[in-house]
Design a protein around this motif. Sequence first.
Motif, PDB file in Angstrom:
ATOM      1  N   ARG A 230      67.395 -12.610 -22.776  1.00  0.00           N
ATOM      2  CA  ARG A 230      67.100 -13.425 -21.586  1.00  0.00           C
ATOM      3  C   ARG A 230      68.216 -13.274 -20.546  1.00  0.00           C
ATOM      4  O   ARG A 230      67.943 -13.212 -19.347  1.00  0.00           O
ATOM      5  CB  ARG A 230      66.938 -14.892 -21.967  1.00  0.00           C
ATOM      6  CG  ARG A 230      65.654 -15.189 -22.696  1.00  0.00           C
ATOM      7  CD  ARG A 230      65.549 -16.679 -23.062  1.00  0.00           C
ATOM      8  NE  ARG A 230      64.339 -16.937 -23.801  1.00  0.00           N
ATOM      9  CZ  ARG A 230      64.266 -16.969 -25.130  1.00  0.00           C
ATOM     10  NH1 ARG A 230      65.349 -16.779 -25.880  1.00  0.00           N
ATOM     11  NH2 ARG A 230      63.113 -17.201 -25.732  1.00  0.00           N
TER      12      ARG A 230
ATOM     13  N   MET B 223      67.668 -11.868 -16.827  1.00  0.00           N
ATOM     14  CA  MET B 223      68.070 -12.634 -15.654  1.00  0.00           C
ATOM     15  C   MET B 223      69.022 -11.827 -14.768  1.00  0.00           C
ATOM     16  O   MET B 223      68.861 -11.778 -13.555  1.00  0.00           O
ATOM     17  CB  MET B 223      68.736 -13.952 -16.088  1.00  0.00           C
ATOM     18  CG  MET B 223      68.960 -14.944 -14.945  1.00  0.00           C
ATOM     19  SD  MET B 223      70.351 -14.603 -13.873  1.00  0.00           S
ATOM     20  CE  MET B 223      71.688 -14.607 -15.027  1.00  0.00           C
TER      21      MET B 223
ATOM     22  N   ASP C  63      69.490 -19.315  -9.877  1.00  0.00           N
ATOM     23  CA  ASP C  63      68.579 -20.394 -10.262  1.00  0.00           C
ATOM     24  C   ASP C  63      67.116 -19.978 -10.093  1.00  0.00           C
ATOM     25  O   ASP C  63      66.276 -20.292 -10.929  1.00  0.00           O
ATOM     26  CB  ASP C  63      68.861 -21.659  -9.454  1.00  0.00           C
ATOM     27  CG  ASP C  63      70.185 -22.306  -9.803  1.00  0.00           C
ATOM     28  OD1 ASP C  63      70.837 -21.858 -10.777  1.00  0.00           O
ATOM     29  OD2 ASP C  63      70.583 -23.263  -9.107  1.00  0.00           O
TER      30      ASP C  63
ATOM     31  N   VAL D  95      66.322 -17.685 -13.008  1.00  0.00           N
ATOM     32  CA  VAL D  95      66.290 -18.454 -14.260  1.00  0.00           C
ATOM     33  C   VAL D  95      64.981 -19.231 -14.333  1.00  0.00           C
ATOM     34  O   VAL D  95      64.313 -19.248 -15.372  1.00  0.00           O
ATOM     35  CB  VAL D  95      67.509 -19.403 -14.360  1.00  0.00           C
ATOM     36  CG1 VAL D  95      67.314 -20.420 -15.474  1.00  0.00           C
ATOM     37  CG2 VAL D  95      68.792 -18.608 -14.577  1.00  0.00           C
ATOM     38  N   LEU D  96      64.593 -19.861 -13.228  1.00  0.00           N
ATOM     39  CA  LEU D  96      63.325 -20.593 -13.203  1.00  0.00           C
ATOM     40  C   LEU D  96      62.138 -19.658 -13.440  1.00  0.00           C
ATOM     41  O   LEU D  96      61.205 -20.016 -14.164  1.00  0.00           O
ATOM     42  CB  LEU D  96      63.149 -21.330 -11.873  1.00  0.00           C
ATOM     43  CG  LEU D  96      63.933 -22.620 -11.735  1.00  0.00           C
ATOM     44  CD1 LEU D  96      63.886 -23.134 -10.291  1.00  0.00           C
ATOM     45  CD2 LEU D  96      63.391 -23.681 -12.689  1.00  0.00           C
TER      46      LEU D  96
ATOM     47  N   GLY E 113      62.127 -18.868 -17.168  1.00  0.00           N
ATOM     48  CA  GLY E 113      61.779 -20.061 -17.940  1.00  0.00           C
ATOM     49  C   GLY E 113      60.320 -20.451 -17.768  1.00  0.00           C
ATOM     50  O   GLY E 113      59.624 -20.765 -18.745  1.00  0.00           O
TER      51      GLY E 113
ATOM     52  N   GLU F 107      66.425 -22.811 -23.166  1.00  0.00           N
ATOM     53  CA  GLU F 107      67.009 -21.502 -22.846  1.00  0.00           C
ATOM     54  C   GLU F 107      67.262 -21.364 -21.344  1.00  0.00           C
ATOM     55  O   GLU F 107      68.296 -20.827 -20.932  1.00  0.00           O
ATOM     56  CB  GLU F 107      66.106 -20.374 -23.347  1.00  0.00           C
ATOM     57  CG  GLU F 107      66.178 -20.162 -24.840  1.00  0.00           C
ATOM     58  CD  GLU F 107      67.511 -19.581 -25.300  1.00  0.00           C
ATOM     59  OE1 GLU F 107      68.101 -18.736 -24.607  1.00  0.00           O
ATOM     60  OE2 GLU F 107      67.963 -19.985 -26.386  1.00  0.00           O
ATOM     61  N   ALA F 108      66.335 -21.848 -20.529  1.00  0.00           N
ATOM     62  CA  ALA F 108      66.525 -21.783 -19.077  1.00  0.00           C
ATOM     63  C   ALA F 108      67.735 -22.618 -18.656  1.00  0.00           C
ATOM     64  O   ALA F 108      68.547 -22.185 -17.836  1.00  0.00           O
ATOM     65  CB  ALA F 108      65.262 -22.250 -18.355  1.00  0.00           C
TER      66      ALA F 108
ATOM     67  N   ILE G 272      67.488 -27.076 -12.967  1.00  0.00           N
ATOM     68  CA  ILE G 272      66.547 -26.316 -13.792  1.00  0.00           C
ATOM     69  C   ILE G 272      65.790 -27.258 -14.719  1.00  0.00           C
ATOM     70  O   ILE G 272      64.566 -27.165 -14.864  1.00  0.00           O
ATOM     71  CB  ILE G 272      67.287 -25.228 -14.614  1.00  0.00           C
ATOM     72  CG1 ILE G 272      68.007 -24.232 -13.705  1.00  0.00           C
ATOM     73  CG2 ILE G 272      66.348 -24.536 -15.591  1.00  0.00           C
ATOM     74  CD1 ILE G 272      67.149 -23.409 -12.793  1.00  0.00           C
TER      75      ILE G 272
ATOM     76  N   MET H 148      61.764 -27.598 -14.584  1.00  0.00           N
ATOM     77  CA  MET H 148      61.042 -27.228 -15.806  1.00  0.00           C
ATOM     78  C   MET H 148      60.360 -28.451 -16.425  1.00  0.00           C
ATOM     79  O   MET H 148      59.223 -28.374 -16.885  1.00  0.00           O
ATOM     80  CB  MET H 148      61.988 -26.588 -16.823  1.00  0.00           C
ATOM     81  CG  MET H 148      62.620 -25.283 -16.386  1.00  0.00           C
ATOM     82  SD  MET H 148      61.559 -23.856 -16.492  1.00  0.00           S
ATOM     83  CE  MET H 148      61.256 -23.759 -18.236  1.00  0.00           C
TER      84      MET H 148
END
Length: 143
Positions: free
Chosen positions: A8, A12, A83, A86-87, A90, A110-111, A127, A131
């Motif tokens: 991941r 990213m 960010d 990452v979003l 995720g 994880e995110a 995040i 999420m």
Amino acid sequence: MASRHLSRSIAMQSLYEWDFHSRTPDLDQIVERNITEFGPGLEEKGQFVRDLVKGVLDHLPQLDQIISKAAPEWPIEQITIVDRNVLRIGLYELLYADREAVPPKVAINEAIELAKNFSGESSGKFINGVMGTVYRELEETKK
């Protein structure tokens, strides 16, 4: 670092580089270089990284729309590049990945960890908020 978490991170970093350069470099080349540099010995030679990146790209317009809806005070282009990506990862895992392989709480945690490791001080909370909002809406639509 666990293999999937490392994967991941590499996904990213690859999406970050691609997004940072206005999506003009060849993303496949970026991914392959980053797998070689940061993930020697990854299971299945980095296939999980490739699957994540491909999944994000395949659903990019939908993911960005979901982010915009879940964080209306933050236009997508104003969210930091880290960010934002990452979003995307995720949310891809939360909404489109196999729930057996990646349960929702794992996707969210994880995110948050990626944000804490690679972004600013308040990114984990941001995040988590986005999420969590998407997850709650997802659960409500199932009822």
